[in-house]
Motif scaffolding. Structure first.
Motif, PDB file in Angstrom:
ATOM      1  N   ASP A   8       0.957  -1.162  -0.512  1.00 43.50           N
ATOM      2  CA  ASP A   8       0.021  -0.013  -0.044  1.00 43.50           C
ATOM      3  C   ASP A   8       0.760   1.120   0.035  1.00 43.50           C
ATOM      4  O   ASP A   8       0.204   2.458   0.372  1.00 43.50           O
ATOM      5  N   PRO A  40      -5.384   0.658  -1.602  1.00 48.41           N
ATOM      6  CA  PRO A  40      -5.563   1.258  -0.009  1.00 48.41           C
ATOM      7  C   PRO A  40      -4.691   1.283   0.834  1.00 48.41           C
ATOM      8  O   PRO A  40      -5.101  -0.127   1.729  1.00 48.41           O
ATOM      9  N   SER A  41      -4.687   2.293   1.578  1.00 46.71           N
ATOM     10  CA  SER A  41      -3.966   2.492   3.258  1.00 46.71           C
ATOM     11  C   SER A  41      -4.530   1.362   4.237  1.00 46.71           C
ATOM     12  O   SER A  41      -5.112   1.551   4.033  1.00 46.71           O
ATOM     13  N   TYR A  42      -3.168   1.077   4.725  1.00 47.57           N
ATOM     14  CA  TYR A  42      -4.346   0.197   6.109  1.00 47.57           C
ATOM     15  C   TYR A  42      -4.830  -1.372   5.333  1.00 47.57           C
ATOM     16  O   TYR A  42      -5.364  -1.585   6.222  1.00 47.57           O
ATOM     17  N   PRO A  70      -0.652  -2.355   8.772  1.00 45.45           N
ATOM     18  CA  PRO A  70      -0.555  -1.405   9.777  1.00 45.45           C
ATOM     19  C   PRO A  70       0.142  -1.263  10.927  1.00 45.45           C
ATOM     20  O   PRO A  70       0.157  -0.603  11.689  1.00 45.45           O
ATOM     21  N   GLY A  71       0.299  -2.747  11.830  1.00 44.28           N
ATOM     22  CA  GLY A  71       0.770  -3.074  12.500  1.00 44.28           C
ATOM     23  C   GLY A  71       2.181  -2.840  12.882  1.00 44.28           C
ATOM     24  O   GLY A  71       3.083  -3.970  13.844  1.00 44.28           O
ATOM     25  N   VAL A  72       3.385  -2.386  11.782  1.00 41.11           N
ATOM     26  CA  VAL A  72       4.582  -2.217  11.328  1.00 41.11           C
ATOM     27  C   VAL A  72       5.135  -1.407  13.175  1.00 41.11           C
ATOM     28  O   VAL A  72       4.710  -0.853  13.221  1.00 41.11           O
ATOM     29  N   GLY A  73       6.338  -2.446  13.064  1.00 35.94           N
ATOM     30  CA  GLY A  73       6.838  -2.280  14.711  1.00 35.94           C
ATOM     31  C   GLY A  73       6.708  -2.994  15.617  1.00 35.94           C
ATOM     32  O   GLY A  73       7.335  -2.124  17.053  1.00 35.94           O
ATOM     33  N   GLY A  74       5.323  -3.077  15.862  1.00 31.55           N
ATOM     34  CA  GLY A  74       4.226  -3.962  16.881  1.00 31.55           C
ATOM     35  C   GLY A  74       4.554  -4.987  17.246  1.00 31.55           C
ATOM     36  O   GLY A  74       5.109  -5.484  16.203  1.00 31.55           O
ATOM     37  N   SER A  75       3.611  -5.713  17.471  1.00 36.83           N
ATOM     38  CA  SER A  75       3.602  -6.655  17.945  1.00 36.83           C
ATOM     39  C   SER A  75       3.546  -8.887  16.866  1.00 36.83           C
ATOM     40  O   SER A  75       3.712  -9.279  16.999  1.00 36.83           O
ATOM     41  N   THR A 125       9.405   1.714  11.380  1.00 39.35           N
ATOM     42  CA  THR A 125       7.910   1.346  10.391  1.00 39.35           C
ATOM     43  C   THR A 125       9.252   1.304   9.387  1.00 39.35           C
ATOM     44  O   THR A 125       8.036   1.404   8.477  1.00 39.35           O
ATOM     45  N   PHE A 126       9.558   0.176   8.796  1.00 41.60           N
ATOM     46  CA  PHE A 126       9.844   0.089   7.428  1.00 41.60           C
ATOM     47  C   PHE A 126      10.238  -1.328   7.241  1.00 41.60           C
ATOM     48  O   PHE A 126      11.557  -1.745   6.787  1.00 41.60           O
TER      49      PHE A 126
END
Lengths: 253, 253, 253
Positions: A8, A40-42, A70-75, A125-126
């Motif tokens: 996206d 579309p974003s996310y 959308p959960g990049v960097g999370g769990s 973030t990437f």
């Protein structure tokens, strides 16, 4: 070796080019193919649908990378999934589930935890650049999927996977791609969407008179609602995710 | 050999495809990667930023072509610049300066004046096709940069290179990319833009509550102003080039 | 071997990626180049113009696939056309006629009827995937065009091929590409479009004062109406297909 990309990210920013630079730095002979970067974003559902629609047309051995995250960097975990002779790489949020989950022979999912594959430092973030692109490149060079990390029992599924008939996508021509298969409709049917009823099945666009809204089996195997050289989506104000009421059998109208 | 392309040509017109045809006619084995073709028309700053953001992720030996060239056919020179083990090809108007100028080891710039490299006749409106694409292809085939033409003492810089903190770019997700680096902010800071104050630094999107405007170190190393799964740019009506007021140290508010 | 793609599919849907998957499954070493996928939906003229503009910049042996195909699944035939050392593949509706028809040495057209080349079952809605992509791949592998099917006496032409001067395209910068060649204008001329008159021919953008509307010979060899770093199309509300009144010789105004 072919590596496909579905994201996206759009094409205006340099993100997709950056992922390709990382891949080619590791696997210079990789052949890179864009599926879509206009998800579309996310929108995990839309990314999953684009990948599932396209993957079957690529040869065995192809590696598909999908980053709608959308959960990049999370769990959520990064995963690599072997299915149908291909490998799918992306976040474990459902975006790989439609494409990798449709084989009767099943799938094998591994968490990607091999830090030797990553770019360092890994940004928060990437992960497309720092985890997914280099992992796909290492797999393209011939690394076996077991090297990615521990095997998982299952992968995340889409929240919408069990819902009734709905609009999966609107394509560029305004065709409304539904979640219905031809066999679900039978010889006679009524589709209701936005207060309109569609009862005719056409086998080509050219067969339909201009102005008619009709159903047609699309190239991806899903029933689409179309109008000849016109946007069915604009005429019905149809949106991604909208429900479609389905009635099968003869109609009295 | 990898050749990347960054232009303001868009993808609707055949210009980018034409450049690729010219390159592959000279260097059939070149691996072509698009960085971005959605640079706003004539926006040298934005093109320079996209290229500088992406170039470092490509391997040594990559040749980068950037064509954002409002002065095409006028007095500005075409140049080739060696820096950091890569080569940068484009007009001498600053579009190469951010990417090629950031190496402590410096750069070597040459005017491109070798007419044997050009397509003839050279048009006055499309040097991307007639000068930059074939020059990049000859360099990809192994021609040394000295063959391009006379060495130059320096290359043109961006007019905005010395300005205070500002918005460098808005990405597809509505993240506001600023010209600020993490080290410039210190442990406490206030950013003011469009009458709003941002004081929180997050290390991942998922860490932020929905609705919050926060700062985050973006993947390109610049501070970005973001909102989780929302467009910070839309909320702040932020535009490319806008100034950002920066205050560091503890705040009394 | 180079295969180019020109379609009205857009880049948001996975259709272009699917065609590439089919091609690479048959011809893994093919080098794929996008000319444009932003041809307005069903606009055969615009697709023909994009392809004709670009084809000449590709080396001999290139295979060009063009799919702007409102009649897909109907009575029009798929064709392969050899001309100028290249091969053109697409529907026989005129989309190939500008590119393949401009050689003094003529062209050789064959109907594509070799079902061994097709993907089966052949859908009624996506011949790009099932007929054109695999046919191009087989030609790239070295199949001679005679294997495609029976030779045809001619190919379909564009309905607009004989019309007077008109707007062929608006490019991303707002340049108005006309159907006029430099030689048709002579030393003095007046072009009338949207109530405005253009009489000046410039040889570079930089030569023109800002604000002036002027004519210039574009990179494709057609006369364009331009404004320096401004959109001539927006200023004249020019649209694709609009007629242009041309008067040559000295003017009294």
């Amino acid at each position: 070796m072919i590596i496909t990309l579905t994201t996206d990210f759009g094409l205006a920013d340099p993100f997709v080019g950056i992922m390709k630079g990382v891949i080619l730095g590791i696997a210079p002979a990789a052949s890179l193919v864009d599926i879509s970067h206009s998800v579309p974003s996310y929108d995990i559902d839309a990314g999953a649908f684009a990948l599932a629609n396209a993957a079957g047309y690529f040869p065995a051995g192809t590696i598909h990378v999908a980053v709608v995250d959308p959960g990049v960097g999370g769990s959520r975990h990064p995963i690599a999934v072997a299915a149908g002779g291909q490998v799918f790489v992306g976040p474990d949020n459902g975006v790989l589930s439609l494409a990798a989950g449709r084989f009767e022979t099943g799938y094998v999912a591994h968490r990607i935890a091999n830090e030797q594959w990553f770019r360092h430092p890994v940004s928060r973030t990437f992960h497309g650049r720092d985890i997914f692109a280099p992992s796909a490149a290492h797999l393209a060079l011939g690394a076996v999927i077991e090297l990615a990390g521990p095997r998982l029992d299952s992968m995340a599924q889409l929240a919408t996977a069990q819902s009734p008939a709905r609009v999966l996508a609107i394509d560029k021509f305004g065709n409304i791609v539904t979640s219905l298969r031809r066999a679900e409709l039978g010889p006679a049917f009524t589709l209701r969407i936005a207060g309109q009823e569609i009862r005719r099945l056409r086998s080509s666009y050219e067969e339909a008179p201009r102005g008619e809204l009709f159903a047609i089996e699309g190239s991806g195997g899903f029933i689409e609602i179309s109008a000849r050289e016109d946007s069915a989506a604009a005429r019905l104000s149809a949106r991604h995710g909208a429900e479609i009421e389905v009635e099968t059998g003869p109609s009295n109208h």
